[in-house]
Motif scaffolding. Structure first.
Motif, PDB file in Angstrom:
ATOM      1  N   VAL A  24      -3.959   0.729  -2.425  1.00 27.32           N
ATOM      2  CA  VAL A  24      -3.795  -0.216  -1.329  1.00 27.32           C
ATOM      3  C   VAL A  24      -3.675  -1.621  -1.894  1.00 27.32           C
ATOM      4  O   VAL A  24      -4.103  -1.898  -3.020  1.00 27.32           O
ATOM      5  N   SER A  25      -3.083  -2.502  -1.117  1.00 29.77           N
ATOM      6  CA  SER A  25      -3.027  -3.906  -1.504  1.00 29.77           C
ATOM      7  C   SER A  25      -4.407  -4.540  -1.346  1.00 29.77           C
ATOM      8  O   SER A  25      -5.302  -3.968  -0.719  1.00 29.77           O
ATOM      9  N   LYS A  26      -4.559  -5.712  -1.905  1.00 30.75           N
ATOM     10  CA  LYS A  26      -5.864  -6.372  -1.857  1.00 30.75           C
ATOM     11  C   LYS A  26      -6.263  -6.698  -0.427  1.00 30.75           C
ATOM     12  O   LYS A  26      -7.417  -6.500  -0.024  1.00 30.75           O
ATOM     13  N   SER A  27      -5.324  -7.194   0.363  1.00 33.04           N
ATOM     14  CA  SER A  27      -5.642  -7.518   1.756  1.00 33.04           C
ATOM     15  C   SER A  27      -5.988  -6.263   2.547  1.00 33.04           C
ATOM     16  O   SER A  27      -6.891  -6.278   3.392  1.00 33.04           O
ATOM     17  N   MET A  28      -5.292  -5.156   2.262  1.00 35.76           N
ATOM     18  CA  MET A  28      -5.581  -3.915   2.968  1.00 35.76           C
ATOM     19  C   MET A  28      -6.957  -3.379   2.592  1.00 35.76           C
ATOM     20  O   MET A  28      -7.637  -2.756   3.424  1.00 35.76           O
ATOM     21  N   ALA A  29      -7.398  -3.612   1.371  1.00 39.36           N
ATOM     22  CA  ALA A  29      -8.731  -3.170   0.966  1.00 39.36           C
ATOM     23  C   ALA A  29      -9.803  -3.838   1.827  1.00 39.36           C
ATOM     24  O   ALA A  29     -10.763  -3.189   2.266  1.00 39.36           O
ATOM     25  N   PHE A  30      -9.637  -5.127   2.092  1.00 41.06           N
ATOM     26  CA  PHE A  30     -10.594  -5.820   2.955  1.00 41.06           C
ATOM     27  C   PHE A  30     -10.500  -5.321   4.397  1.00 41.06           C
ATOM     28  O   PHE A  30     -11.512  -5.236   5.106  1.00 41.06           O
ATOM     29  N   LYS A  31      -9.304  -4.997   4.841  1.00 37.67           N
ATOM     30  CA  LYS A  31      -9.149  -4.467   6.196  1.00 37.67           C
ATOM     31  C   LYS A  31      -9.842  -3.111   6.338  1.00 37.67           C
ATOM     32  O   LYS A  31     -10.474  -2.833   7.361  1.00 37.67           O
ATOM     33  N   LEU A  32      -9.719  -2.273   5.322  1.00 35.12           N
ATOM     34  CA  LEU A  32     -10.399  -0.977   5.362  1.00 35.12           C
ATOM     35  C   LEU A  32     -11.909  -1.159   5.392  1.00 35.12           C
ATOM     36  O   LEU A  32     -12.626  -0.404   6.067  1.00 35.12           O
TER      37      LEU A  32
ATOM     38  N   ILE B  60       2.065  -0.609   7.133  1.00 34.03           N
ATOM     39  CA  ILE B  60       2.327  -0.142   5.768  1.00 34.03           C
ATOM     40  C   ILE B  60       3.675   0.569   5.694  1.00 34.03           C
ATOM     41  O   ILE B  60       4.464   0.351   4.770  1.00 34.03           O
ATOM     42  N   LEU B  61       3.953   1.425   6.667  1.00 32.94           N
ATOM     43  CA  LEU B  61       5.245   2.112   6.678  1.00 32.94           C
ATOM     44  C   LEU B  61       6.396   1.124   6.820  1.00 32.94           C
ATOM     45  O   LEU B  61       7.437   1.266   6.163  1.00 32.94           O
ATOM     46  N   ARG B  62       6.214   0.111   7.657  1.00 33.66           N
ATOM     47  CA  ARG B  62       7.260  -0.895   7.831  1.00 33.66           C
ATOM     48  C   ARG B  62       7.498  -1.669   6.535  1.00 33.66           C
ATOM     49  O   ARG B  62       8.644  -1.885   6.128  1.00 33.66           O
TER      50      ARG B  62
ATOM     51  N   SER C 165       0.834  -1.196   0.000  1.00 34.76           N
ATOM     52  CA  SER C 165       0.000   0.000   0.000  1.00 34.76           C
ATOM     53  C   SER C 165       0.871   1.249   0.000  1.00 34.76           C
ATOM     54  O   SER C 165       2.028   1.229   0.427  1.00 34.76           O
ATOM     55  N   SER C 166       0.292   2.330  -0.467  1.00 35.77           N
ATOM     56  CA  SER C 166       1.028   3.586  -0.562  1.00 35.77           C
ATOM     57  C   SER C 166       1.275   4.181   0.827  1.00 35.77           C
ATOM     58  O   SER C 166       0.507   3.968   1.768  1.00 35.77           O
ATOM     59  N   LYS C 167       2.357   4.950   0.932  1.00 34.00           N
ATOM     60  CA  LYS C 167       2.654   5.618   2.196  1.00 34.00           C
ATOM     61  C   LYS C 167       1.566   6.624   2.564  1.00 34.00           C
ATOM     62  O   LYS C 167       1.319   6.864   3.753  1.00 34.00           O
ATOM     63  N   SER C 168       0.935   7.216   1.564  1.00 31.90           N
ATOM     64  CA  SER C 168      -0.135   8.171   1.854  1.00 31.90           C
ATOM     65  C   SER C 168      -1.281   7.498   2.602  1.00 31.90           C
ATOM     66  O   SER C 168      -1.929   8.119   3.452  1.00 31.90           O
ATOM     67  N   VAL C 169      -1.527   6.229   2.316  1.00 33.78           N
ATOM     68  CA  VAL C 169      -2.557   5.483   3.041  1.00 33.78           C
ATOM     69  C   VAL C 169      -2.149   5.318   4.500  1.00 33.78           C
ATOM     70  O   VAL C 169      -2.975   5.434   5.415  1.00 33.78           O
TER      71      VAL C 169
END
Length: 511
Positions: free
Chosen positions: A208-216, A277-279, A97-101
């Motif tokens: 965002v990554s696919k997994s992050m989309a579900f988390k959001l 995401i930052l890590r 995912s992007s750093k902006s996220v």
């Protein structure tokens, strides 16, 4: 003419094959043309690697087969076409995912932090029951005229809180508590909109990554549940049948704790995912260094410490929820001394497990009802949990400081994080004891509530610095494979590599 030919040579490989076939042949292809097309398809599927200089050992980067050459561009187009023809699907979501996220998630977490503290102030000033209706849309605006204010005040005068506690309240005094509750609800709407709308944008733009989309999506749903729990909590303080007749009108301590717990979960999810995401971006930016860092964190000497940090986060959460029960029952208004409670370190057993709180004739519910409804027992529970949390944190700090193996294996950032948690728990203990001794003054009580979520934040930051998620390991390994031209790592191979990483150190698969 000579000046035009170089441009034609550069553009020719990018042109479609249909450009060189007349319209009549395209509509009714001849047998010869079919054979040529079949030959081209076979060439694309079987010999596409011939043009991939990354896969050719000893390839000259300055040759005509480099990426900058037209032939290399043509080979890439053929490879993409062949992949489509063979049904190879590629996800439109990025791997990271992007750093902006991440920055947006951390900002959302800060907003939730603020609303939790402001919600505590709303409860401490007894403003939470001033608005007796739930209007998600029209309730965004306060009363705009004298008639509107009089209407709201009339509704409040019909509530048990006004009849039993504030029968002499004036309209001007009512406006003060009304604006506290209105501000809290407006902030809640802002938290929801400032999260859901950007989440839709980031997912639609594939930030965002696919997994992050579900988390959001999950966090968005949790925010909606949190709003519903808020009204469910307020509703419990507006009905006489939900508390003992003639007693202090208050919201249900169960619903208050559920509302607080949902807020803590929202905050935890936002903070943890933002830090993750930052890590991941830091690890992927330098895969070799990232794999080295993950190798260090996967050391067997840190296994117990990682599990202890996870357990500590759960302990801090449970302690904070017990504080919600204390707040809901006003249990902090009794036994205002520390460490003793009356004549001893605990009240008498007859007081801790009073039959008054049992609702069954056989008394089978006397234990758990006293644990959750008896103010004396609830305060003792909170003291025990807080003392346990304090002891565990100091023990973990001593473990990282005086165990030579752990100290050598623990990264510097993790050692700083552990020390930060120690400072936070010392501050939180001082705030808790001061709040109790001085009969729960509003500034100290609000600071104590803020300290609980700050302590949880410190533990989450520490956990993020020592945790080794499989997804991060897979990202780093795939980055290394892409750099070397090897195949990406699948989930099964990644799990095997994680076990081997913990035993033997870095794994670099050959192509």
């Amino acid at each position: 003419m000579a000046s035009v030919l170089p441009g034609i040579r550069r553009a020719a490989p990018k042109l479609s094959k249909d450009f060189f076939i007349c319209h009549r042949c395209r509509s009714t292809p001849s047998p010869t043309l079919r054979k040529v097309q079949a030959l081209g398809n076979g060439f694309r599927s079987n010999n596409v690697r011939f043009f991939n200089t990354a896969a050719v050992p000893g390839a000259n980067p300055n040759s005509v087969f480099t990426k900058a050459s037209p032939l290399a561009s043509l080979s890439q187009n053929i490879a993409q076409t062949g992949a489509k023809e063979h049904g190879v699907k590629q996800s439109s979501f990025p791997a990271t995912s992007s750093k902006s996220v991440a920055y947006w998630l951390l900002g959302s977490a800060a907003s939730v932090f603020g609303i939790v503290v402001f919600g505590g102030l709303t409860r401490l000033t007894e403003s939470g029951l001033s608005i007796t209706e739930w209007k998600p849309v029209t309730g965004s605006l306060p009363p705009m005229s004298a008639a509107d204010w009089e209407s709201e005040f009339t509704k409040y005068r019909a509530s048990p809180e006004f009849k039993l506690l504030n029968p002499h309240m004036t309209l001007e005094e009512f406006k003060k508590i009304y604006f506290m509750e209105w501000g809290h609800r407006l902030w809640g709407r802002f938290v929801g909109l400032s999260f859901v709308l950007p989440a839709i944008y980031f997912v639609a733009r594939r930030k965002v990554s696919k997994s992050m989309a579900f988390k959001l999506l999950g966090i968005s749903g949790l925010i909606g549940v949190q709003g519903a729990l808020g009204w469910w909590m307020v509703k419990s303080g507006l009905k006489d049948d939900l508390f003992a007749p003639g007693s202090h009108p208050r919201v249900s301590q169960y619903r208050l704790t559920a509302h607080l717990g949902a807020a803590f979960l929202c905050y935890t999810a936002m903070l943890w995912n933002g830090l993750s995401i930052l890590r991941d971006n830091r690890l992927v930016s330098n895969p070799a260094r990232g794999l080295e860092k993950l190798t260090q964190l996967s050391s067997p000497q840190l296994s117990f410490f990682r599990k202890s940090v996870a357990g500590l986060a759960l302990l801090v959460f449970i302690t904070a929820m017990s504080g919600g029960l204390v707040a809901g029952l006003d249990a902090g208004m009794i036994y205002n001394e520390f460490p003793r409670m009356g004549k001893g370190f605990a009240p008498p057993k007859s007081e801790l497990f009073d039959k008054f709180y049992s609702r069954k004739e056989d008394g089978s519910d006397i234990w758990w009802r006293n644990m959750l409804e008896n103010p004396s027992t609830v305060q003792l529970d909170h003291r025990i949990l807080a003392t346990t949390t304090f002891t565990v944190i100091l023990s973990l700090w001593a473990y990282t400081r005086y165990s030579s193996k752990v100290r050598a294996a623990l990264p510097k950032a993790a050692r700083k994080g552990m020390l930060g948690v120690v400072h936070l728990v010392l501050m939180q203990a001082a705030l808790g004891i001061s709040t109790l001794i001085y009969l729960v003054p509003i500034p100290l009580a609000a600071a104590h509530q803020a300290g609980s979520i700050a302590l949880l934040s410190g533990v989450l930051v520490l956990g993020n610095r020592v945790w080794v998620p499989r997804s991060s390991l897979r990202l780093v390994q795939n980055s290394l494979k892409q750099a070397s031209g090897a195949k990406p790592v699948g989930p099964k191979a990644m799990r095997a590599d994680l076990k081997a990483l913990q035993r033997n150190g870095p794994i670099v698969r050959s192509s």
